[in-house]
Scaffold this motif. Sequence first.
Motif, PDB file in Angstrom:
ATOM      1  N   UNK A   1      26.239  67.756  45.583  1.00  0.00           N
ATOM      2  CA  UNK A   1      27.344  67.390  46.464  1.00  0.00           C
ATOM      3  C   UNK A   1      27.877  65.984  46.164  1.00  0.00           C
ATOM      4  N   UNK A   2      27.257  65.334  45.234  1.00  0.00           N
ATOM      5  CA  UNK A   2      27.692  63.983  44.898  1.00  0.00           C
ATOM      6  C   UNK A   2      28.287  63.911  43.511  1.00  0.00           C
ATOM      7  N   UNK A   3      28.463  62.667  43.046  1.00  0.00           N
ATOM      8  CA  UNK A   3      29.007  62.435  41.713  1.00  0.00           C
ATOM      9  C   UNK A   3      28.164  61.377  41.017  1.00  0.00           C
ATOM     10  N   UNK A   4      28.269  61.367  39.694  1.00  0.00           N
ATOM     11  CA  UNK A   4      27.572  60.384  38.887  1.00  0.00           C
ATOM     12  C   UNK A   4      28.543  59.857  37.836  1.00  0.00           C
ATOM     13  N   UNK A   5      28.465  58.579  37.582  1.00  0.00           N
ATOM     14  CA  UNK A   5      29.389  57.967  36.624  1.00  0.00           C
ATOM     15  C   UNK A   5      29.010  58.320  35.202  1.00  0.00           C
TER      16      UNK A   5
END
Length: 300
Positions: A54-58
């Motif tokens: 549900x999140x993001x990563x750079x």
Amino acid sequence: MLDVRRMQVLRAVISSGSITAAARNLGYTPSAISQQLSTLEKEAGTELLERIGRGVRATPAGILLSEHAEVMSAQLSKAESALTELKEGRTGRLAIRYFATAGAALVPPAVAAIRREFPGIRLDLKLIEPAPPLRDVESGDADVAIVVFPQRDQPANGIQLVHLLNDPYRVVLPRTHRLARKRILDLAELAEESWISTEGPPGPCRDIMLNACGAAGFAPNFAVESEDYQTAQGFVAAGLGVSLIPELGLGTPHPGVVVRKLRRPEPVRSIHAAVAAHARDQPALLRLLEVMREASAATR
């Protein structure tokens, strides 16, 4: 070209760990944040984030831009702070031009006050003689100039004249002169004397002296030309003539001369500060003028 604001949004998303959290922190909708990121990726030409649950990563590119966004934010904050200090008159440059006698009596205490009260102001001080200091204000090279009026030419539009003081001329006589016992002399009493000139090139000071003599019915007979007030007093002490010297230029009178007031008429030079339009509201300049007025009052 990369947009700084979008880079800051990217940094907020990476720091928050999700688009939703960043939207909540920034006061935007998630769709608005997503649109900003999509545009930034088009500008960068590469992906900046990848989804993780549900999140993001750079991505490496996203980390790079986020780090630069942090540096740019810090620089922007410094720039805004510096701009505020400049607008409030705590930093910047103040260019001052002056002639010698004003420099000795008026400028030093004013400069000392500026350095004490506005330590962030860079002072540009320059003695301008025999050319008129006003030219540097008209050309934009100076913010303020100490000048003598009246002048043959009026200052350019936008330059404000602030009166500082009236500086009367005094007659300097040899101590043994026949008129030395009088406290006040009529200017016409000097008509037959030999004169020591103190005003070399044409200009307002020479005009004031010659016009006063003309009003008294004569033209002075100059026996010696001297552009320095102290040297002129030496010639007077030697008995070579008399001289007119403004009060600010007398300094410590030569022991061989006496100084007397004049009337009918009394030549007076009016000393002003010529202030450039862009500087007239600058706090440091206003304080400079205030202290110069105080210094001029102390000379009376």
